[in-house]
Design a protein around this motif. Structure first.
Motif, PDB file in Angstrom:
ATOM      1  N   LEU A 104      18.317 -36.458  18.354  1.00 48.81           N
ATOM      2  CA  LEU A 104      19.781 -36.794  17.667  1.00 48.81           C
ATOM      3  C   LEU A 104      20.775 -35.869  17.926  1.00 48.81           C
ATOM      4  CD1 LEU A 104      18.436 -38.663  14.783  1.00 48.81           C
ATOM      5  CD2 LEU A 104      18.679 -39.563  16.858  1.00 48.81           C
ATOM      6  N   GLY A 106      23.264 -33.362  17.074  1.00 45.45           N
ATOM      7  CA  GLY A 106      23.607 -32.246  16.127  1.00 45.45           C
ATOM      8  C   GLY A 106      22.169 -31.365  16.086  1.00 45.45           C
ATOM      9  N   SER A 107      21.078 -31.855  16.868  1.00 40.00           N
ATOM     10  CA  SER A 107      19.820 -31.284  16.956  1.00 40.00           C
ATOM     11  C   SER A 107      20.039 -29.722  17.712  1.00 40.00           C
ATOM     12  CB  SER A 107      18.876 -32.215  17.641  1.00 40.00           C
ATOM     13  OG  SER A 107      19.105 -32.345  18.866  1.00 40.00           O
ATOM     14  N   GLY A 108      20.990 -29.799  18.406  1.00 45.20           N
ATOM     15  CA  GLY A 108      21.120 -28.563  19.395  1.00 45.20           C
ATOM     16  C   GLY A 108      20.733 -28.942  20.903  1.00 45.20           C
ATOM     17  N   LYS A 109      20.971 -30.199  21.097  1.00 37.29           N
ATOM     18  CA  LYS A 109      20.331 -30.647  22.363  1.00 37.29           C
ATOM     19  C   LYS A 109      21.371 -30.249  23.598  1.00 37.29           C
ATOM     20  CE  LYS A 109      20.451 -34.871  22.293  1.00 37.29           C
ATOM     21  NZ  LYS A 109      21.588 -35.137  22.964  1.00 37.29           N
ATOM     22  N   THR A 110      22.569 -30.197  23.297  1.00 36.85           N
ATOM     23  CA  THR A 110      23.500 -29.672  24.480  1.00 36.85           C
ATOM     24  C   THR A 110      23.495 -28.219  24.806  1.00 36.85           C
ATOM     25  OG1 THR A 110      24.936 -31.430  24.074  1.00 36.85           O
ATOM     26  CG2 THR A 110      26.036 -29.486  25.218  1.00 36.85           C
ATOM     27  N   THR A 111      23.299 -27.469  23.440  1.00 39.39           N
ATOM     28  CA  THR A 111      23.409 -25.870  23.609  1.00 39.39           C
ATOM     29  C   THR A 111      21.922 -25.752  24.475  1.00 39.39           C
ATOM     30  OG1 THR A 111      24.185 -26.128  21.544  1.00 39.39           O
ATOM     31  CG2 THR A 111      23.214 -23.808  22.320  1.00 39.39           C
ATOM     32  N   LYS A 115      20.604 -23.553  27.548  1.00 40.42           N
ATOM     33  CA  LYS A 115      19.815 -22.619  27.583  1.00 40.42           C
ATOM     34  C   LYS A 115      18.767 -22.639  28.653  1.00 40.42           C
ATOM     35  CE  LYS A 115      20.221 -21.581  22.376  1.00 40.42           C
ATOM     36  NZ  LYS A 115      19.484 -21.724  21.021  1.00 40.42           N
ATOM     37  N   ARG A 136      29.029 -38.491  22.048  1.00 44.65           N
ATOM     38  CA  ARG A 136      29.885 -37.384  21.604  1.00 44.65           C
ATOM     39  C   ARG A 136      31.078 -37.057  22.216  1.00 44.65           C
ATOM     40  NH1 ARG A 136      29.041 -31.847  20.896  1.00 44.65           N
ATOM     41  NH2 ARG A 136      27.201 -31.971  21.986  1.00 44.65           N
ATOM     42  N   GLN A 142      31.861 -29.418  26.459  1.00 45.62           N
ATOM     43  CA  GLN A 142      31.063 -28.525  25.905  1.00 45.62           C
ATOM     44  C   GLN A 142      29.920 -27.744  27.022  1.00 45.62           C
ATOM     45  OE1 GLN A 142      28.575 -29.792  22.600  1.00 45.62           O
ATOM     46  NE2 GLN A 142      27.595 -27.724  22.250  1.00 45.62           N
ATOM     47  N   LYS A 242      17.314 -23.707  16.119  1.00 50.25           N
ATOM     48  CA  LYS A 242      17.736 -23.120  14.703  1.00 50.25           C
ATOM     49  C   LYS A 242      16.598 -22.506  13.937  1.00 50.25           C
ATOM     50  CE  LYS A 242      21.014 -26.771  15.082  1.00 50.25           C
ATOM     51  NZ  LYS A 242      21.900 -27.689  14.137  1.00 50.25           N
ATOM     52  N   ASP A 244      16.397 -19.338  13.885  1.00 52.73           N
ATOM     53  CA  ASP A 244      16.917 -18.170  13.389  1.00 52.73           C
ATOM     54  C   ASP A 244      17.399 -18.407  12.070  1.00 52.73           C
ATOM     55  OD1 ASP A 244      18.656 -19.764  14.996  1.00 52.73           O
ATOM     56  OD2 ASP A 244      20.265 -18.664  14.494  1.00 52.73           O
ATOM     57  N   GLY A 267      14.435 -22.247  19.550  1.00 54.44           N
ATOM     58  CA  GLY A 267      15.964 -21.642  19.977  1.00 54.44           C
ATOM     59  C   GLY A 267      16.080 -20.916  18.895  1.00 54.44           C
ATOM     60  N   SER A 268      16.485 -19.590  19.030  1.00 53.94           N
ATOM     61  CA  SER A 268      16.593 -18.806  18.146  1.00 53.94           C
ATOM     62  C   SER A 268      18.015 -18.155  17.950  1.00 53.94           C
ATOM     63  CB  SER A 268      15.568 -17.646  18.464  1.00 53.94           C
ATOM     64  OG  SER A 268      15.936 -17.065  19.670  1.00 53.94           O
ATOM     65  N   GLY A 269      19.115 -18.930  18.176  1.00 52.93           N
ATOM     66  CA  GLY A 269      20.382 -18.390  18.038  1.00 52.93           C
ATOM     67  C   GLY A 269      21.526 -19.214  18.776  1.00 52.93           C
ATOM     68  N   GLU A 270      22.616 -19.090  18.694  1.00 52.59           N
ATOM     69  CA  GLU A 270      23.741 -19.995  19.141  1.00 52.59           C
ATOM     70  C   GLU A 270      24.208 -19.534  20.731  1.00 52.59           C
ATOM     71  OE1 GLU A 270      26.740 -21.738  16.755  1.00 52.59           O
ATOM     72  OE2 GLU A 270      26.314 -20.112  15.291  1.00 52.59           O
TER      73      GLU A 270
HETATM   74  P1  GDP Z   1      23.798 -31.768  20.100  1.00 51.19           P
HETATM   75  O1  GDP Z   1      24.713 -32.826  19.330  1.00 51.19           O
HETATM   76  O2  GDP Z   1      22.414 -32.068  19.789  1.00 51.19           O
HETATM   77  O3  GDP Z   1      24.338 -31.549  21.562  1.00 51.19           O
HETATM   78  O4  GDP Z   1      24.068 -30.429  19.542  1.00 51.19           O
HETATM   79  P2  GDP Z   1      24.743 -28.840  19.872  1.00 51.19           P
HETATM   80  O5  GDP Z   1      24.075 -28.543  21.066  1.00 51.19           O
HETATM   81  O6  GDP Z   1      26.277 -29.391  20.133  1.00 51.19           O
HETATM   82  O7  GDP Z   1      24.620 -28.090  18.640  1.00 51.19           O
HETATM   83  C1  GDP Z   1      25.030 -28.440  17.438  1.00 51.19           C
HETATM   84  C2  GDP Z   1      25.097 -26.933  16.535  1.00 51.19           C
HETATM   85  O8  GDP Z   1      24.026 -26.502  16.307  1.00 51.19           O
HETATM   86  C3  GDP Z   1      26.237 -26.135  17.516  1.00 51.19           C
HETATM   87  O9  GDP Z   1      26.964 -25.397  16.571  1.00 51.19           O
HETATM   88  C4  GDP Z   1      25.081 -24.927  18.054  1.00 51.19           C
HETATM   89  O10 GDP Z   1      25.540 -23.760  18.135  1.00 51.19           O
HETATM   90  C5  GDP Z   1      23.967 -24.917  16.856  1.00 51.19           C
HETATM   91  N1  GDP Z   1      22.824 -24.436  17.693  1.00 51.19           N
HETATM   92  C6  GDP Z   1      22.181 -25.055  18.527  1.00 51.19           C
HETATM   93  N2  GDP Z   1      20.948 -24.436  18.824  1.00 51.19           N
HETATM   94  C7  GDP Z   1      20.804 -23.447  17.894  1.00 51.19           C
HETATM   95  C8  GDP Z   1      19.820 -22.233  17.513  1.00 51.19           C
HETATM   96  O11 GDP Z   1      18.976 -22.234  18.106  1.00 51.19           O
HETATM   97  N3  GDP Z   1      20.220 -21.365  16.391  1.00 51.19           N
HETATM   98  C9  GDP Z   1      21.371 -21.470  15.902  1.00 51.19           C
HETATM   99  N4  GDP Z   1      21.727 -20.658  14.757  1.00 51.19           N
HETATM  100  N5  GDP Z   1      22.370 -22.606  16.245  1.00 51.19           N
HETATM  101  C10 GDP Z   1      22.108 -23.299  17.337  1.00 51.19           C
END
Ligand code: GDP
Length: 289
Positions: A104, A106-111, A115, A136, A142, A242, A244, A267-270
């Motif tokens: 979903l 905000g889960s951090g998928k794109t980041t 990675k 989005r 991004q 997340k 971390d 995932g352990s950080g941004e």
């Molecule tokens: P998407 O909507 O699922 O694609 O989510 P994003 O990749 O844009 O991530 C949403 C937010 O979570 C962003 O602010 C990222 O920097 C943050 N984020 C993603 N993975 C991690 C992680 O492992 N640790 C931390 N602290 N933040 C994360």
């Protein structure tokens, strides 16, 4: 999650030190402590109950291995059952593959997509990314910025709203890649269109892996999300992001149980480097000290 869980477990196991027979009261007390710690860490109650039952039955019914004291006997069973809760170890191959990212918004998928691109690049593989997130605003910007930083080609079209069209074109344009990672749209909730789209993208891309990205803070909704994605595209690995943060993380274990897969990465950080391979054995060993 882990510090508290680890110290509760160690305290509970200490109570068994010096015992010469496995007595029911001691095992029940240990299981109660364990249950409390796991539930406080957001682990699903049903999973906790199954685990407790298995520990109780096995501790009392199995013969301790030769030369093993009561504490070691119970510790061994607790260890094995906790490793089981984390799911099987998932192998990450370093060959030709297509990875479809699910999860979903905000889960951090794109980041995590970026990675992973970095992870495989460091292993010496040619990587490419397709941005199939048409939901989005700014998603393409991004991911393409992140990919540029590491010199990984990223295909996308911010003006196209049909992800199937983007991925069709993308698959043609990234012919040279050994590892292809496809980011998909997330949305705020599980909606019919979302599921249909990811089914179409999975068929189209003939994905080798379908990895589900779950936020460590998700809690109990993780179950339902995992079930729906798993029914749709047969998830074969979970990435918990997340870890971390302050999140308890235990909710994400429901995703492992629902998909009968294991945790591939954490995932352990941004930053783009903040991705760790997950090893259930090492993880639980550290936890139990
Ligand atoms: P998407 O909507 O699922 O694609 O989510 P994003 O990749 O844009 O991530 C949403 C937010 O979570 C962003 O602010 C990222 O920097 C943050 N984020 C993603 N993975 C991690 C992680 O492992 N640790 C931390 N602290 N933040 C994360």
């Amino acid at each position: 999650m882990l510090d508290r869980l680890g110290s509760s477990l160690k305290d509970a196991l200490k109570k068994l030190a010096g015992k010469t027979v496995v007595d029911r009261a001691a095992v029940e007390e240990l299981v109660k402590d364990l249950q409390r710690a796991l539930i406080q860490s957001d682990v699903n109650v049903k999973l906790v109950m199954n685990l407790s039952q298995a520990i109780k039955t096995r501790s009392l019914e199995e013969e301790p291995l030769k030369g093993m004291g009561v504490r070691e006997h119970v510790l061994r069973i607790v260890y094995q059952e906790l490793v089981g809760l984390m799911g099987p170890e998932v192998e990450v191959t370093l060959g030709q593959q297509t990875i479809l990212m699910a999860g979903l918004q905000g889960s951090g998928k794109t980041t995590t997509t970026a990675k992973l691109a970095r992870y495989f690049q460091r292993k010496g593989l040619r990587v490419a990314v397709i941005c199939g997130d048409t939901f989005r605003p700014g998603a393409y910007q991004q991911i393409s910025t992140l990919c540029q930083k590491i010199n990984v080609p990223c295909f996308g079209d911010p003006n196209e709203t049909d992800a199937v069209k983007i991925v069709t074109k993308g698959l043609k344009s990234v012919g040279q890649a050994e590892v292809l990672i496809i980011d998909t749209q997330g949305r705020h909730a599980l909606e019919e269109g979302l599921i249909q789209e990811i089914v179409d993208l999975n068929t189209l891309s003939k994905a080798t892996h379908r990895w589900l990205v779950i936020d460590a803070a998700l809690g109990q909704q993780a179950s339902e999300q995992a079930r729906r994605f798993h029914q749709a595209i047969d998830i074969d690995g979970v990435i918990i992001t997340k870890m971390d943060g302050t999140a308890k993380g235990g909710g994400a274990l429901s995703a492992v149980a629902e998909t009968k897969s294991g945790i591939v990465f954490i995932g352990s950080g941004e930053t783009i480097e903040d991705l760790e391979r997950f090893d259930p054995d090492g993880f639980i060993s550290r936890l139990l000290g």
